[in-house]
Structures are given as structure tokens and as C-alpha cells.
Design an enzyme around this catalytic site. Structure first.
Site, PDB file in Angstrom:
ATOM      1  N   ASP A 304     -11.620   8.551  -3.436  1.00 38.41           N
ATOM      2  CA  ASP A 304     -10.188   8.336  -3.699  1.00 38.41           C
ATOM      3  C   ASP A 304      -9.961   7.254  -4.754  1.00 38.41           C
ATOM      4  O   ASP A 304     -10.880   6.517  -5.123  1.00 38.41           O
ATOM      5  CB  ASP A 304      -9.501   7.953  -2.371  1.00 38.41           C
ATOM      6  N   GLU A 307      -8.460   7.600 -10.402  1.00 41.53           N
ATOM      7  CA  GLU A 307      -7.844   7.951 -11.710  1.00 41.53           C
ATOM      8  C   GLU A 307      -8.316   6.992 -12.800  1.00 41.53           C
ATOM      9  O   GLU A 307      -8.409   7.440 -13.944  1.00 41.53           O
ATOM     10  CB  GLU A 307      -6.317   7.931 -11.583  1.00 41.53           C
ATOM     11  N   ASP A 416      -1.159  12.815  -2.811  1.00 42.66           N
ATOM     12  CA  ASP A 416      -0.138  12.337  -1.874  1.00 42.66           C
ATOM     13  C   ASP A 416       1.176  13.104  -1.999  1.00 42.66           C
ATOM     14  O   ASP A 416       2.165  12.608  -2.552  1.00 42.66           O
ATOM     15  CB  ASP A 416       0.108  10.849  -2.118  1.00 42.66           C
TER      16      ASP A 416
END
Ligand code: GLC
Length: 627
Positions: A304, A307, A416
Site C-alpha cells: 500500500d 504511489e 479507497d
């Protein structure tokens, strides 16, 4: 046929696995104007692809930006989500696929500024462009997929159902979740561990207070057919004495600022540093760290915040404090209040920060901003390469950020989302684009991650997601519980999740065929029925594998919907756990789908397994035919 056009690329992204000569003399389908690729579209042209993006299956009419973004509001006005998937398929008078292989930002204006014009603008005009032509839409995708290499195949058990929640903070929460599923007779294969299993959110650490014996927990659950799947975040806490930080710092494995110092950012653990996944040595080193968890029996991970998500940087925060000094002791008027608030909000994922650190790669030193879209991909690759060496079985692995190429190393989940009805449809509409780009093991947070879920929303979401390869219920901290046992009654949830298990042999088989033959597991109807004018406009039904079609309910309180059958099909209905069938003719049908029924359609007979409590107990050979 694939043609390669080279525009002085500055970085080999690793997306492509075939070496092709540069095409000479063949004109591009695009015109080149002011550093953009343009194409006049005919009125009926449709555009597919772009993987993880908002809006419909046909992407025409909006502008999209490939720049991996940690944005938890997936509303229609957004241009970027977590992935950068630069493949489009133009289906008009001219029909071709185009892959723009560049590690930095690129904008796809697909009839937004001028409704008849495609305008594609790479921020840095240095890229490889591949133009793909073939006889059919499916064949174009297969050609493209042969260019980018085979999709990741997870272990069989990863096709089971999984429960996750940011909010299971201690061992008891996990045991209690397992008990409640098994007491209610609801099948389950995986429980996910979010960041709370760690000690102060430090990667590869385990909280000694809250998870005193994770090895035993892992073993006990495995005995019950349930696997634990922990999260790993990209950023590493900056803390002397924490071995991962100390080692990485000493070896120079973290991203550096312009002065060669570790670039410091704020993420969940507070002040942190970013492993330089574009440096193969650093990537290898980080990958080996997963051993701390595979050694105690862990067989899968979700990666996670890659980015990478930055809440703030040390540098940005110091500047913001300076800026905010002037409000000290002053009475704020409305404008200065919002100004002060925005000073902090602007710190998150800022371009300034992305422009302030560097990667040490075999291709040279690169500013992060210019290769931004590759960070998540290389984190997944680092984990995959290491895990394949650490264990005999392939790992379960999926990630949030991605670039094409990452599809060879893992799946992705769509980040999300919200407990919104519109996000069931959004998830459905994302699936074909993701499949085109090679991401087959994918799915959304069932029930929605942000905001609170309701019983009917969860039922409808599960009824769609039972067809997605990754089937995981996940929710944010602070939201209402949304486990399949959380709404009082459990029967309807048991029926739906049991149906997933009955379908697994078909779904798994379809997945493997898609992966091995470079095909799509989920397809828009018009990919299978190219001459059917009605099928071209269908945005809320999908083909799944070679014999099944789904048409889920995604509206609050709806108990029926219009379904288009592109040929005569068998309607399969599961009502209170019982399966029944009805033959329907090609054309439109008003199909009743009361809450709790699952309805789908088959063009050829389908085989269902007997109900099973998990994939280990599933009999893959004892199948019954329906349809
Ligand atoms: C990010 C992830 C989400 C996770 C949360 C806490 O928002 O996308 O899935 O629960 O971080 O780790």
C-alpha cells in the site's frame, strides 16, 4: 500487428517484454501537433482502456491523466486514480490499440476539450508508442498483451472470500472475526491485517502488545482454513535503532534529496523515508525483508501507499509552519482561516515534493517526478521477485499503485472507494479496462472503504463482486462494521458467498485461460458481439469467462432491472440458496432481482461445485451442470 514508434525515450519502463524494431515509413494514425498526438474521431467512435479510471467503459467524453494518485474521493470529476495504464483502444472508422510507454505524466483528452478530437499530451515528450492492429477488438487486446507479458496468477485459495478492516487492532479482533464467520457458516479463506498489526506502523515489525504471537495466530487460523494477509506500506519509519531504517540508511537505499540526504516524508509512521525501488539493489534488499513474515507462515501480502502517498515532507512542513506564523495570536477572518487550512492540505502529495527527490537507477539518476508512475510497480516487483525465491508456491500479492508491467508480478485493488451505490457500477466499469492492461487479479473494496455501509448495499455489492477474482470486504477505521455477519441476519450473506465458492471452478478456469492466452476475463458485451449495435451501448453488464454474463443491481431499492441478452441465454437464479433456470430469448428483458437473489446468464452450460466452507474443502471435480 504491432508497430513501434520511438520518440527519444529517456527511461526504459520495463512494461514491454518483446523487442521490436522501430517502424519505418508506416504513418502513425495520429497527427503530431504541438507535442500532442491528435486524431479526429468519427461520430460513433468509442474508446476503451485506460485501466483504473473513473467514468464509463467507453472512455470518450472526459480527460484522464496518468499520474498515480492517492486520492480517496473517486468522483466523476477526477482525472487520476492510483494506477497509470496508458493503453487505449479506438473503435471507430479506424480501429487500433495504442500504448504510450512513458514513466511520467500523460494526459488523454478523449473528446473533452473538443468532442470529436482525441488529444494525447505527454508532459515529457520522450516515449515509446506502440500501435496495435488486428481483426477484432479481442485480437487487438491479445496482441497488446503479448507485448507486455503474461499476467500474474495467484494461488487457488486467493479466489476465496476475504475479510479486512482497518480497525482490527489486536489478535482478539482477528480471532473473533474468524469465529463469527465460521459460526454463521459463511465461507472464508482470508483475513487481512491492516497497519495496526505493526509496531508503530513500522514495516516488517509486529506489535508485541497487540499481536504477542502472530506465528501462532497464523498457524491456528490456517488449521481452520483461513490465511492471514498483512499489509506492507512503502515508507519506512525514520527511527534510529529500527533495523530496516538503519540498514537502508547505511547502504544508501532510500530516495535522496538534491544534496544526497535521505528525503524525509510524513506517512502513517510519522517521519519516514522512501525505499528506492528503482534501484535494483535496494529493491532486492527490501524484498528480502518479507522473509520476517513468510518465516512465521504468511503466504500473501497487500502493498500500500506506493504511489508513493506523501502526507507531507519535512521540508514542506517547515515551510508551512513559517507561513502559518503570521496567524499566531490573530483573530482569523474566514478567508485567512481557509488560507491557513489550505496551507496544510496542499502539503499532501504535492508536485513540489515529487520534484524534490531522486532515484539511483541503472539508467542513471532520475528525479522522482519524471518516473513517478513506476514507483508502485517496482515495489510490487521487489516483493514478487523476493517471494518467489522465498517460497515454492506463488504468493498472493496485490498493490494499490501500478503501471503496466506490474500485472506480471501481482494484482491490484482499486483503492479507497466509498460505500456509495455508484461505486458498484464504477467498479464494474473499471474491470474491462484493467483486464486490457493485463491486470486480471483485481477487485474493489466490497461494501465500500470510506463512509458507512448498509445491509442492502453490501448484499448488492457482494452479488456483483462474487464474480471478481479478488473478493475482499474492506472498510476504513471509524466506519460502521460491514462484515457479512454485522447486520444481524447472516443467511442471505451465507447464500451469496457460498455461491462464490460454487462458482470458483468456473471462475478460476476462466482466469487461467485469460492469463495463459492473453485474454480478458471481463469483457464489454460488444467485444464478444461486435456486430450487435445494442451491445455497443451497454455500460452495466459484462461477459465473465467464455460462457457467463452478469447484469448486477447497483441502485438503491431497485428490485428489477433491464437486461440485454445479445443471444438466447439461460437465466440462472439463486434464491435462498436454491438454483433455478429459465430460457430467455435474445433482446431486452425486465428481470426481477429481489434483494438477496443473485441472477446471471449463460450461453453454454456451466458447472457448479458443491458448497464448501473454504477453498481447501472445495471439491473441484464433483461438479453439477446448470444452464
Ligand atoms: C490506505 C489504504 C487502505 C488502508 C489504509 C490504512 O488508505 O488504501 O486500504 O486501510 O491506508 O492502512
Amino acid at each position: 500487428m504491432i508497430k513501434r514508434y520511438s520518440f527519444s525515450p529517456i527511461y526504459d519502463t520495463g512494461a514491454v517484454v518483446k523487442e521490436l524494431p522501430i517502424s519505418k515509413g508506416t504513418p502513425l494514425p495520429f497527427a503530431l501537433s504541438e507535442r500532442s498526438f491528435t486524431l479526429q474521431m468519427d461520430e460513433n467512435a468509442r474508446i476503451y482502456g485506460l485501466g483504473e479510471t473513473v467514468r464509463g467503459i467507453n472512455k470518450r467524453g472526459w480527460v484522464y491523466e496518468s499520474f498515480c494518485s492517492d486520492d480517496p474521493f473517486h468522483t466523476e470529476d477526477k482525472r487520476s486514480l492510483y494506477g497509470a495504464h496508458n493503453f487505449i483502444l479506438v473503435d471507430g472508422k479506424e480501429r487500433f490499440g495504442a500504448f504510450f510507454d512513458t514513466p511520467s505524466k500523460i494526459t488523454f483528452d478523449l473528446g473533452y476539450t473538443d468532442s470529436d478530437m482525441i488529444k494525447i499530451t505527454p508532459e515529457c515528450f520522450a516515449l515509446e508508442l506502440y500501435i496495435i492492429t488486428a481483426d477484432s477488438l479481442k485480437a487487438i487486446v491479445s496482441e497488446f498483451r503479448s507485448l507486455i507479458g503474461k499476467s500474474y496468477i495467484p494461488p487457488k485459495w486467493a479466489f476465496g472470500y476475504g475479510q479486512s478492516r482497518w480497525g482490527y487492532v489486536k489478535e482478539d479482533d482477528i480471532r473473533c472475526c474468524a469465529d463469527k464467520y465460521q459460526d454463521a457458516g459463511i465461507p472464508i479463506d482470508m483475513i487481512y491485517l491492516d497497519i495496526d498489526y505493526m509496531d508503530s506502523f513500522k514495516d516488517f515489525s509486529i506489535s508485541p502488545e497487540r499481536f504477542p504471537d502472530l506465528k501462532k495466530l497464523c498457524y491456528d487460523l490456517k488449521e481452520r482454513g483461513i490465511r492471514l494477509i498483512p499489509i506492507i506500506d512503502a515508507a519506512v519509519k525514520k527511527e534510529e535503532g529500527y533495523a530496516v531504517y538503519d540498514e537502508g540508511h547505511a547502504k544508501g537505499y532510500f530516495c535522496k534529496d538534491e544534496n544526497g540526504e535521505d528525503f524525509v516524508v510524513g506517512v502513517w509512521p510519522g517521519m519516514s523515508v522512501l525505499p528506492d525501488f528503482l534501484n535494483p539493489e535496494a529493491a532486492k534488499w527490501f524484498g528480502q525483508k518479507y522473509k520476517a513474515l513468510t518465516d512465521i507462515g504468511i503466504e500473501g501480502f497487500w502493498n500500500d501507499m506506493n504511489e508513493p502517498a506523501l502526507f507531507y515532507s519535512e521540508k514542506g512542513l517547515n515551510n508551512a509552519y513559517e507561513e502559518l506564523k503570521h496567524i499566531d495570536d490573530k483573530q482569523l477572518d474566514a478567508l485567512s482561516f481557509f488560507g491557513a487550512r489550505d496551507t496544510l492540505v496542499r502539503l499532501q502529495n504535492s508536485d513540489d515534493d515529487y520534484k524534490s527527490f531522486y532515484h539511483n537507477t541503472p539508467q542513471g539518476r532520475f528525479r522522482h517526478y519524471d518516473v513517478h508512475n513506476l514507483y508502485g510497480y517496482h515495489m510490487t516487483k521487489s516483493a514478487y521477485d523476493a517471494l518467489c525465491g522465498l517460497r515454492e508456491e506463488p504468493p498472493l500479492l496485490f498493490s494499490r499503485a501500478s503501471y503496466i508491467g506490474a500485472h506480471r508480478c501481482g494484482g491490484i485493488w482499486t483503492g479507497d472507494n466509498h460505500s456509495w451505490w455508484s461505486h458498484i457500477l464504477q467498479s464494474l466499469q473499471q474491470m474491462p479496462g484493467l483486464n486490457m492492461c493485463g491486470f486480471l487479479y483485481t477487485g474493489s473494496d466490497i461494501g465500500g472503504f470510506n463512509s458507512s455501509c448498509t445491509r442492502d448495499l453490501l448484499i448488492r455489492w457482494l452479488s456483483f463482486a462474487l464474480f471478481t477474482p479478488l473478493m475482499r470486504n474492506h472498510a476504513a477505521a471509524g466506519t460502521r462494521s460491514q462484515e457479512a455477519y454485522a447486520f444481524g441476519d447472516t443467511e442471505v450473506f451465507r447464500h451469496i458467498i457460498t455461491l462464490r465458492y460454487r462458482l470458483i471452478p468456473y471462475l478460476y478456469d476462466s482466469f487461467i485461460k485469460a492469463a495463459e492466452n492473453d485474454e480478458m476475463y471481463f469483457r464489454p458485451l460488444c467485444f464478444d458481439y461486435e456486430d450487435d449495435e445494442v451491445a455497443k451501448g451497454i455500460e452495466d453488464q459484462l461477459m465473465v469467462g467464455d460462457r457467463l454474463m452478469i447484469a448486477p443491481i447497483y441502485r438503491q431499492n431497485a428490485v428489477s432491472r433491464n437486461v440485454y441478452l445479445p443471444e438466447d441465454m439461460t437465466q440462472v437464479r439463486m434464491h435462498e440458496g436454491e438454483i433455478s433456470t429459465e430460457e430467455l430469448k435474445k433482446g431486452w428483458h425486465d428481470v426481477s432481482v429481489p434483494l438477496g437473489d443473485v441472477v446471471f446468464f449463460t450461453a453454454k452450460p456451466l458447472f457448479l461445485a458443491k458448497p464448501a466452507e473454504n477453498t481447501t474443502a472445495l471439491d473441484w471435480d464433483d461438479l453439477e451442470s446448470v444452464g
